[in-house]
Design a protein around this motif. Structure first.
Motif, PDB file in Angstrom:
ATOM      1  N   GLU A 102       0.832  -1.207   0.000  1.00  0.00           N
ATOM      2  CA  GLU A 102       0.000   0.000   0.000  1.00  0.00           C
ATOM      3  C   GLU A 102       0.872   1.265   0.000  1.00  0.00           C
ATOM      4  O   GLU A 102       0.640   2.190  -0.781  1.00  0.00           O
ATOM      5  CB  GLU A 102      -0.894  -0.020   1.246  1.00  0.00           C
ATOM      6  CG  GLU A 102      -1.783   1.177   1.420  1.00  0.00           C
ATOM      7  CD  GLU A 102      -2.550   1.095   2.734  1.00  0.00           C
ATOM      8  OE1 GLU A 102      -2.566   2.099   3.463  1.00  0.00           O
ATOM      9  OE2 GLU A 102      -3.110   0.020   3.044  1.00  0.00           O
ATOM     10  N   LEU A 103       1.883   1.301   0.852  1.00  0.00           N
ATOM     11  CA  LEU A 103       2.785   2.451   0.908  1.00  0.00           C
ATOM     12  C   LEU A 103       3.553   2.632  -0.398  1.00  0.00           C
ATOM     13  O   LEU A 103       3.705   3.751  -0.897  1.00  0.00           O
ATOM     14  CB  LEU A 103       3.778   2.298   2.066  1.00  0.00           C
ATOM     15  CG  LEU A 103       3.239   2.465   3.472  1.00  0.00           C
ATOM     16  CD1 LEU A 103       4.297   2.064   4.500  1.00  0.00           C
ATOM     17  CD2 LEU A 103       2.772   3.897   3.710  1.00  0.00           C
ATOM     18  N   SER A 104       4.032   1.516  -0.965  1.00  0.00           N
ATOM     19  CA  SER A 104       4.839   1.611  -2.185  1.00  0.00           C
ATOM     20  C   SER A 104       4.002   2.027  -3.399  1.00  0.00           C
ATOM     21  O   SER A 104       4.541   2.542  -4.371  1.00  0.00           O
ATOM     22  CB  SER A 104       5.565   0.299  -2.459  1.00  0.00           C
ATOM     23  OG  SER A 104       4.677  -0.754  -2.712  1.00  0.00           O
ATOM     24  N   ALA A 105       2.701   1.816  -3.344  1.00  0.00           N
ATOM     25  CA  ALA A 105       1.831   2.286  -4.408  1.00  0.00           C
ATOM     26  C   ALA A 105       1.580   3.796  -4.303  1.00  0.00           C
ATOM     27  O   ALA A 105       1.336   4.463  -5.304  1.00  0.00           O
ATOM     28  CB  ALA A 105       0.504   1.544  -4.384  1.00  0.00           C
ATOM     29  N   LYS A 106       1.712   4.313  -3.091  1.00  0.00           N
ATOM     30  CA  LYS A 106       1.421   5.716  -2.836  1.00  0.00           C
ATOM     31  C   LYS A 106       2.669   6.609  -2.901  1.00  0.00           C
ATOM     32  O   LYS A 106       2.578   7.771  -3.272  1.00  0.00           O
ATOM     33  CB  LYS A 106       0.785   5.833  -1.451  1.00  0.00           C
ATOM     34  CG  LYS A 106       0.303   7.201  -1.079  1.00  0.00           C
ATOM     35  CD  LYS A 106      -0.410   7.158   0.260  1.00  0.00           C
ATOM     36  CE  LYS A 106      -0.889   8.557   0.655  1.00  0.00           C
ATOM     37  NZ  LYS A 106      -1.541   8.565   1.955  1.00  0.00           N
TER      38      LYS A 106
END
Length: 113
Positions: A102-106
């Motif tokens: 989730e963080l790496s997508a953002k």
């Protein structure tokens, strides 16, 4: 760096035969990073990187200071369990791979390996 997260996959910055040097360089990295006005959104530790979050690592002191400044610090649950260091954590909170995805997508990811 507010639009970035840092992924740390090791407890020693760089490669070589002297692990003490790599650990010292890692501590220096976090010492300098915490002094910046523009801090990352989060730092996520995987594999041997979770050792940076433990009482045995001076990095944990700098990471705790960054947490106090609002940087989210996470240790991979699978890795913390594998190395059996949950009771030794001095900084960060345990999180899972889904959260890292989730963080790496953002955010843009900077990897220290």
């Amino acid at each position: 760096m507010q639009n970035k997260i840092i992924l740390v996959t090791t407890d020693s910055f760089g490669t070589g035969n002297d692990s003490a040097l790599g650990e010292n360089v890692m501590e220096t990295y976090f010492t300098v990073l915490k002094q910046q006005s523009d801090l990352p959104a989060a730092i996520f530790f995987m594999n041997r990187g979770v050792y940076c979050l433990t009482e045995q690592s001076l990095c944990s002191l700098h990471l705790k200071e960054m947490e106090d400044k609002g940087v989210k610090v996470f240790g991979c649950k699978t890795c913390v369990d594998h190395y059996n260091v949950e009771k030794e954590l001095a900084a960060g909170e345990i999180s899972g791979m889904a959260h890292f995805v989730e963080l790496s997508a953002k955010y843009e990811v900077i990897t220290i390996a």
